[in-house]
Design an enzyme around this catalytic site. Structure first.
Site: not given
Length: 408
Positions: A240, A245-247
């Site tokens: 992720l 997605h998270d970065t």
């Protein structure tokens, strides 16, 4: 005020990820994509068994690399089978990194996702339907629903799903947190999410031990590449942070440089009979049609077609129909046989004789809605039972619709 708002927006992904923005700086999880990593849980337990090669008409190996969720900012305009998440075609196509990749392959500039949000697009590309799904919740699709796995195994074509940071082969949990190798001072991090692992969401796969064993992590991928034991059909999903997605897209671009570019030059992964699809699961703007940036890469692309554009209308059903056409498979009798939505990549259609439709411009149907399609997984009260496959359908491979006792 604008600069303050911009700064806050850029911090949102990091806040949601449970870490500070400074900690989210790309760090290679291993020394190379073909080396095992102590950052993952467990070393590989051996390679996949070697299988006899089943020749295809255009390619002998098909790779989809999935890079799921993108939070973009204005300084780097990129979005993202490799699958990335949520960016408009116009944004991604202006990104230098993706422009460079298109010079090595074929840009598919009329490729569309099927719906919103992410998970239903993943489910559809292996099962031929998204069953009315309009969320990213945990779903287990009943064991009497067939998938691409059934079609491949019917012709003895090897396959596997490689999922970065998945803890064990055949793991069926909804998520998994492991040590934070990006910020070693932080607590464990949820790097793996099942919603981006499409075949494991089908019980016709997850309840069959021999099939769950083909869901492997990136340590397994490393040993399979090194042993020249990769299967003929692969679905690959990074974790992720590496999938953006998270970065950020900067982060994902660095992962592509670390992981994909060396493998493009490695004949154990990419030989002259390999076709690789790099695409997005959906676009970011729900008020416009769901066009996503997509490019075909790999040694199977003739030199004369590299750096060209294919303007045929494609969707996430096209990988299904293309694989069927290449190996002369049967079909699922679902979206993969929908003559509007399942055009075969021209690279393959021109060899197999499959006739694509000529849809373009305003004649391309809208696939930007969410939650408006009835089905057994619809969250908005539009329930409909799982439909049977269309047994009269004729897919791109010419074979019969798959039917097996207890599976349809």
């Amino acid at each position: 005020m604008k600069s303050v708002l911009y700064a806050l927006v850029c911090l949102i992904p990091a806040v949601l990820a449970g870490t500070d923005a400074g900690a989210q700086t790309f760090k290679p999880p291993s020394s190379s994509p073909t080396a095992q990593s102590t950052n993952y849980v467990g070393q590989s337990n051996g390679t996949l068994p070697l299988s006899a090669l089943v020749p295809g008409k255009v390619f002998d190996r098909f790779v989809q690399v999935a890079l799921p969720k993108f939070w973009h900012h204005s300084s780097v305009l990129i979005k993202a089978q490799i699958w990335l998440e949520n960016t408009d075609f116009a944004v991604a196509s202006t990104t230098p990194a993706f422009q460079s990749l298109t010079q090595q392959g074929i840009l598919l500039n009329a490729y569309y996702a099927l719906t919103h949000p992410s998970q239903p697009n993943y489910a559809a590309t292996v099962g031929g339907d998204y069953w009315g799904m309009a969320d990213d919740n945990l779903h287990s699709i009943p064991s009497n629903i067939s998938t691409i796995v059934d079609l491949l195994e019917a012709k003895n074509i090897s396959w596997a799903s490689y999922q970065e940071n998945m803890p064990t082969d055949g793991f069926t949990g909804s998520s998994y947190a492991s040590k934070n190798y990006i910020n070693t001072r932080a607590s464990s991090y949820t790097y793996y999410m099942r919603k981006h692992n499409p075949t494991i969401n089908y019980e016709s796969v997850s309840l069959v031990p021999s099939r769950t064993a083909r869901h492997r992590n990136f340590n397994d991928f490393a040993v399979d590449v090194t042993a020249s034991a990769l299967p003929q059909w692969l679905f690959v999903t990074p974790n992720l942070v590496n999938d953006a997605h998270d970065t950020s897209i900067d982060f994902a671009a660095q992962w592509l440089q670390y992981w994909l570019l060396p493998l493009l030059a490695d004949p154990r992964f990419n030989d002259n009979r390999t076709l690789i699809l790099l695409t997005f699961d959906e676009n970011e703007s729900t008020n416009v049609n769901n066009q996503v940036f997509s490019v075909l890469l790999g040694g199977a692309i003739p030199q004369g077609l590299r750096g060209t554009t294919d303007s045929t209308y494609y969707t996430h059903y096209s990988p299904l129909s293309t694989v069927q056409a290449n190996w002369g498979l049967g079909s699922l009798g679902r979206g993969d046989t929908n003559k509007t939505l399942s055009n075969v990549y021209s690279l393959v259609a021109n060899v197999t004789g499959y006739k694509n439709n000529k849809l373009s411009g305003s004649s391309i149907p809208s696939t930007s809605s969410s939650g408006k399609t009835p089905g057994p997984l619809n969250p908005n009260g539009l329930y409909a039972p799982y439909p049977p496959p269309n047994l009269n359908a004729v897919g791109a491979g010419g074979g019969p619709v798959f039917v097996s006792p207890g599976i349809h």
